[in-house]
Design an enzyme around this catalytic site. Structure first.
Site, PDB file in Angstrom:
ATOM      1  N   ASP A 204      51.837  24.824  11.205  1.00 46.95           N
ATOM      2  CA  ASP A 204      52.752  23.742  11.177  1.00 46.95           C
ATOM      3  C   ASP A 204      53.781  23.893  10.309  1.00 46.95           C
ATOM      4  O   ASP A 204      53.940  23.017   9.556  1.00 46.95           O
ATOM      5  CB  ASP A 204      51.833  22.671  10.084  1.00 46.95           C
ATOM      6  N   GLU A 448      42.972  27.737   7.157  1.00 42.75           N
ATOM      7  CA  GLU A 448      41.658  27.075   7.688  1.00 42.75           C
ATOM      8  C   GLU A 448      41.837  27.807   9.271  1.00 42.75           C
ATOM      9  O   GLU A 448      42.754  27.094  10.290  1.00 42.75           O
ATOM     10  CB  GLU A 448      43.379  25.614   8.036  1.00 42.75           C
ATOM     11  N   TYR A 501      43.336  15.943   3.840  1.00 45.34           N
ATOM     12  CA  TYR A 501      44.176  14.543   3.758  1.00 45.34           C
ATOM     13  C   TYR A 501      43.797  13.425   4.150  1.00 45.34           C
ATOM     14  O   TYR A 501      43.795  12.854   4.924  1.00 45.34           O
ATOM     15  CB  TYR A 501      45.390  14.861   4.685  1.00 45.34           C
ATOM     16  N   GLU A 537      45.172  22.264  -0.490  1.00 51.66           N
ATOM     17  CA  GLU A 537      46.278  21.165  -0.163  1.00 51.66           C
ATOM     18  C   GLU A 537      45.740  19.655  -0.092  1.00 51.66           C
ATOM     19  O   GLU A 537      44.806  19.862  -0.068  1.00 51.66           O
ATOM     20  CB  GLU A 537      46.445  21.789   0.918  1.00 51.66           C
TER      21      GLU A 537
END
Ligand code: GCB
Length: 643
Positions: A204, A448, A501, A537
């Protein structure tokens, strides 16, 4: 098509890759025996827009001046080339681009054949081939680590020639590059023009390309200090600096190794190439906010003298050394035997116009912002950052989790032996480059990956064991977002780093689920592995200036509440086994275009131009409070939050 030469180059790199580096790669520093010539500035530039991107090699553009083989434009170095012009094809260009610069080399460098003249590239993304006066001197795979070549011998063959440096750089990614990617040709002629292709990636951030870090020439004598490794420890008041110097170009070097304090006074010295230096009344290297004098650095001066039939050589290299230890238990992280809690950020090397190019004003601004925030640490998501940045961390006491470019490993074919071999080489190069930085306290081998896939078990076991063998003094991790029950690599890491998230990618808009889900996340991971955990994160996108109360996604209010909800749980768990929290992200950054990105990723607590969003103030208040509460010397319980 694009891939014919690329495949060849890549295969040759993959075959070479199995061998560990046989030399050091010390950061180039001036000394009484070493000179340095920076080649930052404007270079001639051309992208090879031919259909197979191969015209430059077919027509041997490296053999003459680039301007003689076609039109060139000015290109700043260091910088990504993507955002420099108004040309959309250059912004999204995939394939070979060519850089060239003519340099005047001091006559004495050429005249003195007792000197090595080394050409060094801080980094170029992704694959580079380098020629000097039309002769290939090196090639390198990987976009974030330095490489170099000795060119003095070549220059001396014809001292009348100017030194013309040509660097071809290719940003094409494949299944075995780090990060991986694929090229997809679109062949439906009713929908796409002839030759249309795209590069698919699973990460990303924008795949900025070009020469990202300084290019320079430096000299050393023919007999020289090739590498230095230091490992530090202490016992009561005495610091211990285990060191090992490797020398090249002579078999009969006399060495003098001197450790000096900040004031330049000799503390201890030795004449051996390796040994342990004892430092009385040691000043330990402490993180920012953990001590009134963070980032204390000694200097290790290595002096070499060697003689052969005709000459005497003297080389001097000085390495900054911070004396500190790092340890982990099943619930805590220790620096100098004191518990350390990471309250920090994830970053990117990213900014307007220069993309990923090294930029001093930006670097200094970012350090000022981190200090304003009360951050004591960051992760080099998702690739190794510039050495210059790590040197700042050493000096300012900012703790670093140093990450490899192993991001976006999602395709099962990227877990094969070719990929693994390259990944091991990258770890060799990364540890060789960063092993002596006191600020670096942990290696992260990947972000990840598809850690649930069966090959992940062998892949990460091998990778982590290899990294531990390279550096037994630092813990190793990779960053996971996968389910604890399916994660194949977690048994091998020292610290569990989890990204999540909640209320963003899962249950969007439902801020109320965060505490429950985060609690479950922590309990599951700790319950299964009994290892300390970092929330590596968490965050939410904000288009700066958007407001809504009650909070709605993408508003400043929503990001604030996401943070506050996470913080409630961190405060419970940090008393148990959670050892850190790193916000995603320090600043907004550019990504590929897509329907979930609004001119890039907007999860920054600062904008891309480094202005605070509302959440930055929440974090600042928290980090200064944490600094007062976590593992701080008693004296500091009243550390004031700056206005
Ligand atoms: C992640 C990735 C990071 C992304 C972030 C996001 O898990 O590690 O590279 O930018 O999420 O914002 O989606």
């Amino acid at each position: 098509m694009l891939s014919a030469l690329w495949l060849f180059l890549w295969l040759s790199a993959a075959l070479n890759a199995a061998a560990p580096p046989d030399s050091g790669l010390l950061f180039p520093r001036e000394s009484s025996s070493r000179e340095l010539k920076e080649l930052s500035g404007l270079w001639a530039f051309r992208a090879d827009g031919s259909p197979n991107r191969n015209l430059g090699f077919e027509s041997a553009w490296y053999k003459s001046r680039l301007s003689e083989t076609g039109p060139v434009i000015d290109m700043p170095v260091p910088a990504s080339y993507n955002d420099i012009t108004q040309d959309p094809t250059l912004r999204d260009f995939i394939g070979w681009v060519w850089y060239e610069r003519e340099v005047t080399v001091p006559t004495r460098w050429i005249a003195d054949d007792g000197l090595r003249v080394v050409l060094r590239v801080g980094s170029a993304h992704y694959y580079s081939v380098v020629w000097v006066n039309g002769v290939k001197v090196t090639e390198h795979e990987g976009g974030h680590l330095p490489f170099e070549a000795e060119i003095g011998t070549l220059l001396r063959k014809d001292p009348t020639m100017p030194c013309r440096i040509t660097i071809a750089v290719n940003n094409t990614l494949n299944l075995h590059t780090l990060p991986p990617g694929t090229i997809q040709y679109m062949t439906d002629r009713t929908r796409y023009p002839a030759g249309f292709f795209v590069q698919n990636i699973n990460f990303d951030f924008f795949n900025y390309a070009g020469i990202h870090r300084p290019v320079l020439l430096y000299t050393t004598p023919k007999a020289y200090v090739d590498d230095i490794t230091v490992v530090t420890d202490f016992l009561d008041n005495t610091g211990l600096v285990r060191y090992d110097v490797s020398v090249k170009g002579t078999t009969s070097a006399a060495l003098k190794v001197t450790l000096m304090d900040k004031g330049g006074h000799c503390v201890v010295s030795s004449n051996e190439a390796s040994g342990v230096l004892k430092v009385p009344n040691v000043n330990l290297w402490w993180p920012f906010l953990m001590h009134e004098n963070p980032g204390y650095l000694y200097s290790l001066e290595v002096r070499l003298k060697a003689t052969d039939e005709s000459s005497t050589y003297e080389d001097v290299y000085t390495l900054p050394v911070g004396i500190r230890t790092v340890n982990v238990s099943s619930t805590q992280f220790f620096i100098n035997n004191k518990p350390f809690y990471f309250h920090g950020v994830n970053k990117h090397e990213d900014a307007d116009i220069r993309g990923k190019g090294l930029d001093w004003p930006l670097i200094v601004k970012d350090f000022n912002l981190m200090k304003w925030l009360g951050a004591n640490s960051f992760r080099t998501s998702h690739y190794p950052y510039a050495e210059e940045i790590l040197q700042m961390c050493d000096r300012h006491g900012i703790v670093v989790i140093d990450e490899s470019p192993g991001v976006g490993i999602k395709d099962i074919r990227s877990f094969d032996n070719v990929s693994l071999t390259h990944h091991l080489t990258v770890m060799d190069e990364l540890v060789r480059r960063d092993k002596n930085h006191p600020s670096v306290v942990m290696w992260s081998v990947a972000n990840e990956p598809a850690a649930e896939m069966p090959p992940a078990e062998n892949y990460f076991k091998t990778l982590i064991m290899h990294t531990k063998a390279l550096d037994p003094t630092r813990p190793v991790t990779y960053i996971t977002d996968s389910n604890f029950a399916r994660d194949k690599g977690a048994p091998f890491v020292d610290v569990i780093c989890v990204n999540s998230y909640f209320s963003w990618y899962h249950d969007p808009g439902h801020l109320e689920v965060i505490p429950l889900q985060l609690n479950t996340q922590f309990e599951n991971w700790f319950g299964k592995y009994k290892k300390p955990i970092i929330q590596s994160e968490y965050g939410a996108d904000v288009v700066p200036g958007l407001h809504n109360d009650p909070p709605l996604m993408f508003t400043e209010e929503y990001q604030k509440v996401v943070l506050q909800q996470y913080h409630r749980v961190f405060d419970q768990k940090r008393k148990k086994y959670v050892i850190g929290e790193l916000i995603w992200n320090f600043a907004d950054f550019m990504t590929t275009q897509g329907i979930i990105r609004v001119v890039g990723n907007k999860k920054g607590i600062f904008t891309r131009q480094r202005q605070p969003k509302a959440a930055a103030f929440i974090l600042k208040e928290r980090y200064w409070r944490l600094a007062n509460e976590t593992g701080i010397l008693p004296l500091w319980t009243k550390y004031p939050c700056p206005l």
